[in-house]
Design a protein around this motif. Sequence first.
Motif, PDB file in Angstrom:
ATOM      1  N   GLY A  15       0.747  -1.209  -0.129  1.00 20.42           N
ATOM      2  CA  GLY A  15      -0.022  -0.080  -0.082  1.00 20.42           C
ATOM      3  C   GLY A  15       0.838   1.399  -0.033  1.00 20.42           C
ATOM      4  O   GLY A  15       0.577   2.404   0.480  1.00 20.42           O
ATOM      5  N   GLY A  16       2.079   1.358  -0.695  1.00 18.00           N
ATOM      6  CA  GLY A  16       3.004   2.351  -0.669  1.00 18.00           C
ATOM      7  C   GLY A  16       2.802   3.258  -1.654  1.00 18.00           C
ATOM      8  O   GLY A  16       3.614   4.139  -1.698  1.00 18.00           O
ATOM      9  N   ALA A  17       1.497   3.309  -2.464  1.00 16.50           N
ATOM     10  CA  ALA A  17       1.709   4.236  -3.345  1.00 16.50           C
ATOM     11  C   ALA A  17       1.053   5.663  -3.115  1.00 16.50           C
ATOM     12  O   ALA A  17       1.291   6.758  -3.647  1.00 16.50           O
ATOM     13  CB  ALA A  17       0.610   3.832  -4.604  1.00 16.50           C
ATOM     14  N   HIS A  41      -2.316  -1.914  -5.098  1.00 15.95           N
ATOM     15  CA  HIS A  41      -3.140  -3.105  -5.302  1.00 15.95           C
ATOM     16  C   HIS A  41      -3.835  -3.411  -6.731  1.00 15.95           C
ATOM     17  O   HIS A  41      -3.689  -4.691  -7.109  1.00 15.95           O
ATOM     18  CB  HIS A  41      -4.651  -2.745  -4.553  1.00 15.95           C
ATOM     19  CG  HIS A  41      -5.667  -3.538  -4.640  1.00 15.95           C
ATOM     20  ND1 HIS A  41      -5.524  -4.948  -4.225  1.00 15.95           N
ATOM     21  CD2 HIS A  41      -7.036  -3.357  -5.209  1.00 15.95           C
ATOM     22  CE1 HIS A  41      -6.811  -5.534  -4.472  1.00 15.95           C
ATOM     23  NE2 HIS A  41      -7.620  -4.687  -5.174  1.00 15.95           N
ATOM     24  N   SER A  42      -4.070  -2.360  -7.454  1.00 13.57           N
ATOM     25  CA  SER A  42      -4.634  -2.873  -8.968  1.00 13.57           C
ATOM     26  C   SER A  42      -4.014  -1.588  -9.720  1.00 13.57           C
ATOM     27  O   SER A  42      -3.414  -0.750  -9.559  1.00 13.57           O
ATOM     28  CB  SER A  42      -6.178  -2.615  -8.732  1.00 13.57           C
ATOM     29  OG  SER A  42      -6.503  -1.042  -8.439  1.00 13.57           O
ATOM     30  N   LEU A  64      11.203   0.705  -6.960  1.00 12.86           N
ATOM     31  CA  LEU A  64      10.540  -0.137  -7.954  1.00 12.86           C
ATOM     32  C   LEU A  64       9.038  -0.370  -7.356  1.00 12.86           C
ATOM     33  O   LEU A  64       8.654  -0.376  -5.962  1.00 12.86           O
ATOM     34  CB  LEU A  64      11.105  -1.490  -7.934  1.00 12.86           C
ATOM     35  CG  LEU A  64      10.600  -2.735  -8.696  1.00 12.86           C
ATOM     36  CD1 LEU A  64      10.440  -2.311 -10.090  1.00 12.86           C
ATOM     37  CD2 LEU A  64      11.264  -3.849  -8.400  1.00 12.86           C
ATOM     38  N   ALA A  65       7.957  -0.515  -8.396  1.00 10.53           N
ATOM     39  CA  ALA A  65       6.698  -0.522  -7.978  1.00 10.53           C
ATOM     40  C   ALA A  65       6.506  -1.964  -8.535  1.00 10.53           C
ATOM     41  O   ALA A  65       6.570  -2.245  -9.570  1.00 10.53           O
ATOM     42  CB  ALA A  65       5.804   0.504  -8.753  1.00 10.53           C
ATOM     43  N   ILE A  66       5.525  -2.556  -7.637  1.00 12.65           N
ATOM     44  CA  ILE A  66       4.726  -3.825  -7.961  1.00 12.65           C
ATOM     45  C   ILE A  66       3.597  -4.043  -7.706  1.00 12.65           C
ATOM     46  O   ILE A  66       3.028  -3.608  -6.378  1.00 12.65           O
ATOM     47  CB  ILE A  66       5.787  -4.985  -7.144  1.00 12.65           C
ATOM     48  CG1 ILE A  66       6.900  -4.967  -7.388  1.00 12.65           C
ATOM     49  CG2 ILE A  66       4.862  -6.417  -7.472  1.00 12.65           C
ATOM     50  CD1 ILE A  66       8.047  -6.117  -6.433  1.00 12.65           C
TER      51      ILE A  66
END
Length: 257
Positions: A15-17, A41-42, A64-66
């Motif tokens: 939930g780091g966005a 999440h999505s 990095l985003a996942i």
Amino acid sequence: MTTHSIAGKTVLITGGAKNLGGMIACDLARQGAKTIIIHYHSPAGEADAQATLKAVRTVGSHALAIQADLTQPGSIAELFEKTVEATEGLDIAINTVGKVLKKPIADTTDEEFDAMFAVNTKVAFQFIREAGKHLNDNGKLLSIVTSLLGAYTPFYSTYAGSKAAVEHFTRAASKELGARGISVNAIGPGPMDTPFFYGQEAPEAVAYHKTAAALSSFSHTGLTDVEDIVPHVRFMVSDGWWMTGQTILVNGGYTTK
């Protein structure tokens, strides 16, 4: 001597966005974290994730985003595996994800109950489990819960109930991982000035919450501000490592234990 500085460490934040997770990511980057993995999440959260990535990189950290739906089987294990593969090992794991429902018990459906416990309990358990497998020795593991764990109130049975389990997971994990120098804690914010809070509350309830904390008059919103939580997260994943197995309510005196 073991160092508990954030500098040079690798951090994973679910939930780091945006909101609390995004602010934690930016703060730890400013503290010198080497790499920050930002989970979202999505696909709807991609723009926020990219904005946080840019902010983190601006202050000198790799990022990095996942994207992953953590309620899907195997997704949390895969998230940790991708994190370790992309870095030199994981030092700090922070889980901020949560789902809230304000509803009388009599009106709560089985589907709502299952959804709340899938996110707040099962995801939290699996996150702690995988963190224990993948964290480096002397790592830090932190979960975000809720100050409602110290409240005597109606309507939040599935929210507080599903988060209450995380307090027990935290204690058990701290015992099991302590021999490796890993600290395990949880922070329970009060009602925060984010969309997560306002979506559940009627105007009169918002007005009450804005005056309920002992320090409400010193907050520009009356609520717990995200900025109030971030320094406590920073402390718990660095110099506060000696505190372990604890659930700390950080809420300006909204509830206490």
